[in-house]
Motif scaffolding. Structure first.
Motif, PDB file in Angstrom:
ATOM      1  N   GLY A  68       0.799  -1.216   0.000  1.00 52.09           N
ATOM      2  CA  GLY A  68       0.000   0.000   0.000  1.00 52.09           C
ATOM      3  C   GLY A  68       0.833   1.267   0.000  1.00 52.09           C
ATOM      4  N   LEU A  69       2.108   1.157   0.345  1.00 49.86           N
ATOM      5  CA  LEU A  69       2.982   2.324   0.373  1.00 49.86           C
ATOM      6  C   LEU A  69       3.632   2.615  -0.974  1.00 49.86           C
ATOM      7  CD1 LEU A  69       4.798   1.801   3.787  1.00 49.86           C
ATOM      8  CD2 LEU A  69       2.896   3.319   3.276  1.00 49.86           C
ATOM      9  N   GLY A  91       1.228  13.954  10.180  1.00 48.73           N
ATOM     10  CA  GLY A  91       0.065  13.114  10.480  1.00 48.73           C
ATOM     11  C   GLY A  91      -0.237  12.130   9.362  1.00 48.73           C
ATOM     12  N   THR A  92      -0.093  12.563   8.118  1.00 45.47           N
ATOM     13  CA  THR A  92      -0.310  11.670   6.971  1.00 45.47           C
ATOM     14  C   THR A  92       0.708  10.537   6.963  1.00 45.47           C
ATOM     15  OG1 THR A  92      -1.178  13.522   5.697  1.00 45.47           O
ATOM     16  CG2 THR A  92      -0.471  11.595   4.469  1.00 45.47           C
ATOM     17  N   ILE A 105      -0.276   8.036   9.604  1.00 41.61           N
ATOM     18  CA  ILE A 105      -1.429   7.220   9.188  1.00 41.61           C
ATOM     19  C   ILE A 105      -1.009   6.187   8.151  1.00 41.61           C
ATOM     20  CG2 ILE A 105      -3.630   7.312   7.930  1.00 41.61           C
ATOM     21  CD1 ILE A 105      -4.178   9.973   9.356  1.00 41.61           C
ATOM     22  N   LEU A 106      -0.161   6.584   7.192  1.00 38.86           N
ATOM     23  CA  LEU A 106       0.259   5.649   6.137  1.00 38.86           C
ATOM     24  C   LEU A 106       1.163   4.536   6.680  1.00 38.86           C
ATOM     25  CD1 LEU A 106       0.900   8.008   3.108  1.00 38.86           C
ATOM     26  CD2 LEU A 106      -0.876   6.277   3.329  1.00 38.86           C
ATOM     27  N   THR A 107       2.037   4.874   7.607  1.00 38.19           N
ATOM     28  CA  THR A 107       2.980   3.864   8.091  1.00 38.19           C
ATOM     29  C   THR A 107       2.413   3.003   9.218  1.00 38.19           C
ATOM     30  OG1 THR A 107       3.989   5.518   9.525  1.00 38.19           O
ATOM     31  CG2 THR A 107       5.012   5.149   7.383  1.00 38.19           C
TER      32      THR A 107
END
Length: 189
Positions: free
Chosen positions: A119-120, A179-180, A183-185
């Motif tokens: 997803g990354l 913050g993004t 959330i992604l990691t």
């Protein structure tokens, strides 16, 4: 300018073209034999990133040798001009090489992140690529200016003040960016 200087300048450029062809064919054979045996994509991109700047580097040297041969006996010609122009063009070719290597590094980082979590893939690559390119151009330009004898202390201070002003004005954006990344990691949701 005497006839031998014209002939020597022509031979210097011709030797540069021949040397360029030999170096590129040698590098191409060695690297292609290694690259064809691996499955990774980054080494193919590395090969493509290196070829054109090496080509430019050899030709810059040949043209500057030819120019020096042409002005060899001229008393009124400022010879420091050739040295400074060589430093500028050499620095520009190095910046170009590192600028092209940024894409290879960004792709490699993207592959590493994708191995950890699919997803990354592609999430951080544009940001990394853009930030590294800007850094390469700024640091390379300041280095070239310092090499040719321009005092860059004022420019470095100006960049520091501009960076401080941007960071003070974009506190919310930086907080949203951090913050993004969290959330992604961490994937809390």
């Amino acid at each position: 300018i005497s006839a031998w200087q014209y002939i020597a300048a022509f031979l210097a450029i011709l030797a540069g073209l021949i040397l360029k062809r030999i170096i590129l064919s040698y590098i191409q054979k060695k690297i292609e034999s290694y690259v064809s045996n691996t499955e990774a994509e980054w080494d193919d991109q590395l090969f493509e990133a290196i070829i054109k700047p090496v080509n430019a580097f050899v030709m810059i040297g040949a043209v500057h040798i030819a120019a020096f041969l042409l002005i060899f006996n001229l008393a009124n010609f400022p010879t420091q001009l050739i040295g400074k122009s060589y430093s500028i063009f050499l620095g520009l070719s190095i910046i170009w090489l590192v600028y092209r290597l940024v894409d290879v590094a960004a792709h490699y980082v993207d592959e590493l992140l994708a191995k950890a979590d699919e997803g990354l893939r592609g999430q951080f690559t544009p940001l990394i690529r853009r930030a590294l390119r800007i850094m390469v151009v700024i640091i390379g330009s300041l280095t070239i200016l310092a090499t040719i004898g321009i005092n860059i202390t004022g420019l470095a201070a100006c960049f520091g003040i501009i960076g401080l002003a941007i960071s003070m004005g974009s506190q919310d954006s930086v907080a949203n960016f951090v913050g993004t990344i969290n959330i992604l990691t961490d994937r809390p949701y």
